[in-house]
Design a protein around this motif. Structure first.
Motif, PDB file in Angstrom:
ATOM      1  N   VAL A  54      38.233  49.058  34.108  1.00 36.98           N
ATOM      2  CA  VAL A  54      37.030  48.596  34.876  1.00 36.98           C
ATOM      3  C   VAL A  54      36.075  49.882  35.049  1.00 36.98           C
ATOM      4  N   ALA A  55      34.699  49.275  34.618  1.00 38.87           N
ATOM      5  CA  ALA A  55      33.751  50.570  34.708  1.00 38.87           C
ATOM      6  C   ALA A  55      33.415  50.743  36.504  1.00 38.87           C
ATOM      7  N   ARG A  56      33.477  52.238  36.737  1.00 36.76           N
ATOM      8  CA  ARG A  56      32.945  52.365  38.035  1.00 36.76           C
ATOM      9  C   ARG A  56      31.760  51.630  38.619  1.00 36.76           C
ATOM     10  N   GLU A  57      30.637  51.582  37.371  1.00 38.76           N
ATOM     11  CA  GLU A  57      29.603  51.182  38.109  1.00 38.76           C
ATOM     12  C   GLU A  57      29.664  49.815  38.225  1.00 38.76           C
ATOM     13  N   ASP A  58      30.674  49.187  37.681  1.00 39.19           N
ATOM     14  CA  ASP A  58      30.689  47.471  37.814  1.00 39.19           C
ATOM     15  C   ASP A  58      31.462  47.177  39.209  1.00 39.19           C
ATOM     16  N   VAL A  59      32.029  47.888  40.002  1.00 37.55           N
ATOM     17  CA  VAL A  59      32.747  47.770  41.105  1.00 37.55           C
ATOM     18  C   VAL A  59      32.056  46.938  42.219  1.00 37.55           C
ATOM     19  N   ALA A  60      31.013  47.570  42.492  1.00 42.42           N
ATOM     20  CA  ALA A  60      30.047  46.822  43.438  1.00 42.42           C
ATOM     21  C   ALA A  60      29.571  45.401  43.261  1.00 42.42           C
ATOM     22  N   GLY A  61      29.446  45.090  42.018  1.00 44.10           N
ATOM     23  CA  GLY A  61      29.198  43.892  41.780  1.00 44.10           C
ATOM     24  C   GLY A  61      30.486  42.933  41.751  1.00 44.10           C
ATOM     25  N   MET A  62      31.750  43.564  41.501  1.00 45.83           N
ATOM     26  CA  MET A  62      33.100  42.796  41.377  1.00 45.83           C
ATOM     27  C   MET A  62      33.409  42.542  42.813  1.00 45.83           C
ATOM     28  N   VAL A  63      33.025  43.551  43.807  1.00 44.60           N
ATOM     29  CA  VAL A  63      33.193  43.327  45.374  1.00 44.60           C
ATOM     30  C   VAL A  63      32.563  42.169  45.855  1.00 44.60           C
ATOM     31  N   ARG A  64      31.218  42.067  45.468  1.00 46.99           N
ATOM     32  CA  ARG A  64      30.498  40.812  45.738  1.00 46.99           C
ATOM     33  C   ARG A  64      30.841  39.586  45.190  1.00 46.99           C
ATOM     34  N   ALA A  65      31.239  39.597  43.970  1.00 42.29           N
ATOM     35  CA  ALA A  65      31.707  38.424  43.319  1.00 42.29           C
ATOM     36  C   ALA A  65      33.121  37.977  44.044  1.00 42.29           C
ATOM     37  N   ARG A 177      46.551  60.891  45.288  1.00 43.60           N
ATOM     38  CA  ARG A 177      45.609  61.673  45.336  1.00 43.60           C
ATOM     39  C   ARG A 177      44.501  61.020  44.511  1.00 43.60           C
ATOM     40  N   PHE A 178      43.226  60.683  45.016  1.00 44.52           N
ATOM     41  CA  PHE A 178      42.046  59.860  44.388  1.00 44.52           C
ATOM     42  C   PHE A 178      40.727  60.682  44.176  1.00 44.52           C
ATOM     43  N   THR A 179      40.518  60.476  43.142  1.00 40.30           N
ATOM     44  CA  THR A 179      38.971  60.539  43.017  1.00 40.30           C
ATOM     45  C   THR A 179      37.888  59.408  43.304  1.00 40.30           C
ATOM     46  N   VAL A 180      36.807  59.797  43.704  1.00 44.68           N
ATOM     47  CA  VAL A 180      35.950  58.620  43.984  1.00 44.68           C
ATOM     48  C   VAL A 180      35.941  57.576  42.971  1.00 44.68           C
ATOM     49  N   ASP A 181      36.001  58.129  41.795  1.00 43.11           N
ATOM     50  CA  ASP A 181      36.159  56.945  40.542  1.00 43.11           C
ATOM     51  C   ASP A 181      37.421  56.340  40.457  1.00 43.11           C
ATOM     52  N   SER A 182      38.476  56.918  40.478  1.00 41.90           N
ATOM     53  CA  SER A 182      39.779  56.113  40.480  1.00 41.90           C
ATOM     54  C   SER A 182      40.090  55.459  41.879  1.00 41.90           C
ATOM     55  N   PHE A 183      39.517  55.769  42.904  1.00 34.90           N
ATOM     56  CA  PHE A 183      39.561  55.006  44.169  1.00 34.90           C
ATOM     57  C   PHE A 183      38.608  53.832  43.985  1.00 34.90           C
ATOM     58  N   SER A 184      37.453  53.627  43.404  1.00 37.91           N
ATOM     59  CA  SER A 184      37.015  52.727  43.289  1.00 37.91           C
ATOM     60  C   SER A 184      37.641  51.512  42.405  1.00 37.91           C
ATOM     61  N   ARG A 185      38.464  51.974  41.294  1.00 38.76           N
ATOM     62  CA  ARG A 185      39.175  50.952  40.537  1.00 38.76           C
ATOM     63  C   ARG A 185      40.158  50.371  41.133  1.00 38.76           C
ATOM     64  N   TYR A 186      41.012  51.501  42.015  1.00 40.29           N
ATOM     65  CA  TYR A 186      42.227  51.019  42.769  1.00 40.29           C
ATOM     66  C   TYR A 186      41.691  50.067  43.967  1.00 40.29           C
ATOM     67  N   LEU A 187      40.611  50.285  44.327  1.00 37.75           N
ATOM     68  CA  LEU A 187      40.165  49.251  45.524  1.00 37.75           C
ATOM     69  C   LEU A 187      39.927  47.745  44.982  1.00 37.75           C
ATOM     70  N   ILE A 188      39.278  47.713  43.821  1.00 41.86           N
ATOM     71  CA  ILE A 188      39.176  46.250  43.566  1.00 41.86           C
ATOM     72  C   ILE A 188      40.084  45.637  43.134  1.00 41.86           C
ATOM     73  N   HIS A 189      41.297  46.263  42.607  1.00 45.58           N
ATOM     74  CA  HIS A 189      42.596  45.430  42.478  1.00 45.58           C
ATOM     75  C   HIS A 189      43.115  44.705  43.665  1.00 45.58           C
ATOM     76  N   ASP A 190      42.909  45.259  44.847  1.00 41.85           N
ATOM     77  CA  ASP A 190      43.529  44.604  45.863  1.00 41.85           C
ATOM     78  C   ASP A 190      42.888  43.294  46.355  1.00 41.85           C
ATOM     79  N   PRO A 191      41.664  43.215  46.474  1.00 40.41           N
ATOM     80  CA  PRO A 191      41.068  41.950  46.769  1.00 40.41           C
ATOM     81  C   PRO A 191      41.163  40.983  45.339  1.00 40.41           C
ATOM     82  N   VAL A 192      41.109  41.432  44.298  1.00 43.06           N
ATOM     83  CA  VAL A 192      41.298  40.515  43.279  1.00 43.06           C
ATOM     84  C   VAL A 192      42.695  39.904  42.942  1.00 43.06           C
ATOM     85  N   HIS A 193      43.580  40.857  43.399  1.00 43.25           N
ATOM     86  CA  HIS A 193      45.009  40.157  43.234  1.00 43.25           C
ATOM     87  C   HIS A 193      45.255  39.193  44.373  1.00 43.25           C
ATOM     88  N   HIS A 194      44.633  39.503  45.563  1.00 37.20           N
ATOM     89  CA  HIS A 194      45.000  38.613  46.447  1.00 37.20           C
ATOM     90  C   HIS A 194      44.267  37.291  46.553  1.00 37.20           C
TER      91      HIS A 194
END
Length: 203
Positions: A54-65, A177-194
């Motif tokens: 997942v590209a970090r720049e794509d996370v915002a759009g993935m959250v909306r979707a 420990r997360f960077t904002v980069d890894s944090f963004s990709r870690y985040l998107i898995h949760d709602p997608v998985h659910h």
């Protein structure tokens, strides 16, 4: 039911009580204590999300979707979305409430990382919060609006991250420990998985 996270502002009052609730009060739900940070290393075999790709720049759009997917779920029959498919498994409504709170939570965490140097995230017991907040009794229409708002707030926040901000760090109390980069990709898995949990549709 998901990854242990920290306190979102909108549920902080409930969490202050809920974090001390014994596991036995989770209304038949077995708390999930697994460390899901492995999704940053390989694709999820269940939901199919290739989180490392997942590209970090794509996370915002993935959250909306993803939020749009939840709005479709919540538009179903009210009794149906409240019904648990099996003992010990959250209903669609309970999952949606959790995702709403995860969006709120990650916005809080993102701001902590952007505003502070290496902050330690407060703990959050999501299963106890589900009981304290009575997820299964909430109004699906209200939850839909709150989820959409929380998703947009988080998506906009990620869109505002630039340059060296992606390398800023934050820490979970279990040592993750997360960077904002890894944090963004870690985040998107949760709602997608659910969303996969309730629809069975892989990405």
């Amino acid at each position: 039911m998901s990854t242990p996270e920290s306190t979102p502002t909108a549920v902080s009052t409930a969490v202050s009580t809920a974090v001390n609730t014994a596991a036995a009060t989770t209304d038949g739900i077995v708390p999930d204590t697994k460390d899901w940070t492995w999704v940053l290393e390989r694709p999820c075999p269940d939901c199919g999300l290739d989180t490392p790709g997942v590209a970090r720049e794509d996370v915002a759009g993935m959250v909306r979707a993803n939020a749009e997917g939840w709005l479709t779920v919540l538009a179903g029959d009210a009794d149906g979305v409240r019904r648990r498919p099996a003992p010990g498994v959250w209903s669609e409504l309970e999952y949606a409430c959790h995702v709403r709170d995860v969006f709120r939570l990650f916005h809080v965490r993102l701001n902590l990382m952007l505003d502070q140097d290496g902050p330690l995230f407060p703990n959050w017991d999501q299963d106890a919060t589900a009981v304290a907040e009575r997820y299964g009794e909430q109004d699906p229409r209200v939850v839909a609006g709150e989820l959409a708002e929380a998703a947009e707030t988080l998506a906009a926040a990620f869109e505002g991250v630039a340059g060296e901000q992606w390398a800023r760090t934050g820490n979970r109390s279990d040592g993750a420990r997360f960077t904002v980069d890894s944090f963004s990709r870690y985040l998107i898995h949760d709602p997608v998985h659910h969303l996969f949990d309730v629809t069975g549709e892989r990405v």
